[in-house]
Design a protein around this motif. Structure first.
Motif, short mmCIF file in Angstrom:
data_model
loop_
_atom_site.label_atom_id
_atom_site.label_comp_id
_atom_site.label_asym_id
_atom_site.label_seq_id
_atom_site.Cartn_x
_atom_site.Cartn_y
_atom_site.Cartn_z
N HIS A 74 0.79 -1.23 0.00
CA HIS A 74 0.00 0.00 0.00
C HIS A 74 0.82 1.28 0.00
N TYR B 164 -4.85 3.80 0.44
CA TYR B 164 -5.73 2.81 -0.17
C TYR B 164 -6.37 3.47 -1.38
N CYS C 130 -1.97 -3.05 -4.41
CA CYS C 130 -3.26 -3.60 -4.02
C CYS C 130 -4.27 -2.45 -4.20
N HIS D 266 -7.44 0.01 -4.59
CA HIS D 266 -8.74 0.26 -3.96
C HIS D 266 -9.33 1.51 -4.61
N HIS E 68 -8.97 -8.67 -1.28
CA HIS E 68 -7.71 -7.92 -1.22
C HIS E 68 -6.64 -8.67 -0.44
N CYS F 227 -4.26 -7.37 1.12
CA CYS F 227 -3.90 -6.60 2.31
C CYS F 227 -4.80 -6.95 3.51
ZN ZN Z 1 -5.43 -3.49 -0.19
#
Ligand code: ZN
Length: 464
Positions: free
Chosen positions: A365, A375, A381, A383, A425, A427
């Motif tokens: 991230h 995010y 990752c 978002h 996700h 994360c």
């Molecule tokens: Zn994430």
């Protein structure tokens, strides 16, 4: 009763009736469906193209019906055409260039669906398989017919890398990929296909119900090739006389014995649809490669000591100039910000990259543009649901889209036809529909097809 409820009841009854006769159908003998695990459904398909198709349609009937509803709803909304338009293009443009083996597999799926009482026909299924190519087709079609542009345009899908030699802990190949789509699609991209075809190599790949190809294109074959890709952003180009990308991608996964084979199959009849930068690893030669596949420009790079990363940025200068409108200098763009992060991670982890590191990278991230943890659409990752910017022409601000699932493997796993995968996700952050639609009612057109997307964690899958 509500129409959808009635449809579900009829479907349920059809499934119950057909389950009784399942044992008697010889086409299903070699196939199996495992119980759902960490959100994934693993299915084993084996036999002739017709048998593989029938098994796929039969074993995933309710998932294909659900996926068809989600994908067709999205396509109609995003590209501003009614479903008849997609069916007609499937019949007139895509189907004539689908070779017999995969025609048989597609008609097999339709037969399997029919046996379970699901009324999806060949044109529905071809349109669904060509789903990711339609934005490219659309651009071409608009130009050819002089109609104004209405669609959202090609999407920017995925983050991925391959590494080998001095970059990895054991000096052997490592590959990883996360899929970026709408969360409606992502929640349904939960199939682990293991395929034992009559001809070609065995395959283990992730996929989406009803598709003969992986779609997000992560797979391993028994010849030792490990395959993934990320799309090329800002790309234009489509050849209606070419072989659909979904056919070439599946064919390459099945028949490529090495990097050269893969490049040859993907280039043969290239239609430009779903133009990707393919990342490859050969566990036999310990070599990794990048095949940047435009329609006019194709660049193959390879090394036994190094890495290739993907985050939707085009790389070849001629391809960038002739086939994209992409600005490589704008570091605020998701593609370029993630590219920078990949370069940092590769440098920082030289000699230490292994399966655990690969899994960790996919949940990363760091936003290299804002130099912070975030995010949003700039992190590996992704978002987009929390980004005030959205992502290019593909996704508006706060759109429920981004990274949806993850896969990683090393040479040791690949030799055993194994891979690891994590749905949601990487994360660990969950996505909750009710909460999101309350804040962003502009996405309520997705209400019927959008589900919660929870992060389930990493799991190992092995082909039997
Ligand atoms: Zn994430």
């Amino acid at each position: 009763m509500h129409r959808t409820g009635l449809f579900a009841l009829v479907l349920l009854m059809a499934v119950a009736v057909s389950l009784v006769s399942r044992e008697q159908d010889p086409r299903l003998k070699k196939a199996s469906r495992a119980a759902e695990h960490a959100g994934w459904i693993q299915i084993h398909l084996e036999g002739s193209p017709t048998e593989i198709g029938f098994q796929h349609g039969y074993l995933l009937a309710s998932e294909i019906a659900d996926n068809f509803k989600a994908i067709s709803t999205e396509m109609v909304h995003e590209e501003k055409h009614d479903w008849t338009f997609f069916r007609k293009a499937a019949e007139d443009t895509f189907w004539p260039h689908v070779e017999p083996e995969y025609r048989d597999e597609i008609t097999g799926i339709v037969a399997g669906l029919k046996a379970r009482g699901v009324p999806i026909d060949v044109w529905d299924l071809v349109a669904m398989n060509a789903w990711l190519e339609f934005p490219y087709y659309d651009k071409w079609h608009e130009k050819a017919t002089g109609t104004p542009s209405t669609g959202a345009g090609p999407g920017d899908h995925c983050s991925a890398f391959v590494a080998t030699g001095s970059y990895t802990r054991d000096g052997r190949v490592v590959i990883a990929h996360n899929n970026w789509t709408s969360y409606t699609s992502g929640e349904r991209w939960n199939i682990i296909f293991e395929i034992v075809p009559e001809k070609g190599n065995r395959i283990i790949m992730d996929g989406s119900p009803g598709l003969i190809h992986s779609g997000d294109d992560f797979g391993i074959n028994s010849a030792g090739l490990m395959i993934t890709e990320t799309t090329i952003s800002g790309f234009s180009g489509f050849d209606p006389a070419g072989v659909p990308e979904f056919v070439r991608a599946r064919k390459a996964m099945q028949y490529a014995n090495n990097i050269d084979d893969f490049a040859r199959i993907m280039k043969d009849g290239n239609n430009g649809g779903y133009a990707n930068n393919w990342l490859l690893a050969d566990r036999n030669t310990n070599e990794v490669a990048s095949l940047e596949l435009g329609l006019k420009n194709v660049a193959l790079q390879r090394t036994k000591d190094g890495y290739f990363v993907g985050s939707n940025f085009p790389a070849d200068p001629k391809l960038i100039k002739e086939e994209t409108d992409f600005d490589v200098k704008d570091l605020s763009r998701s593609e370029n910000a993630r590219h920078q992060r990949w370069l940092q991670l590769m440098a920082e982890n030289r000699g230490k990259i292994d399966l655990a590191a690969a899994q960790r990278f996919l949940g990363d991230h760091v936003d290299t543009f804002d130099k912070t943890t975030a995010y949003n659409e700039r992190t590996l990752c992704g978002h987009i649901e929390t980004s005030p910017r959205g992502m290019g022409t593909w996704q508006p601000p706060y759109s429920p889209a981004g990274a949806v699932q993850n896969k990683a493997a090393d040479a040791t796993l690949a030799a055993k036809m194994s891979m690891t995968a994590a749905l949601g996700h990487a994360c660990g952050r969950d996505f909750k529909v009710a909460e999101h639609l309350a804040k962003h009612p502009e996405f309520s057109w997705q209400r019927e097809i959008l589900h919660d997307m929870n992060a389930r964690g990493w799991t190992k899958f092995t082909a039997r």
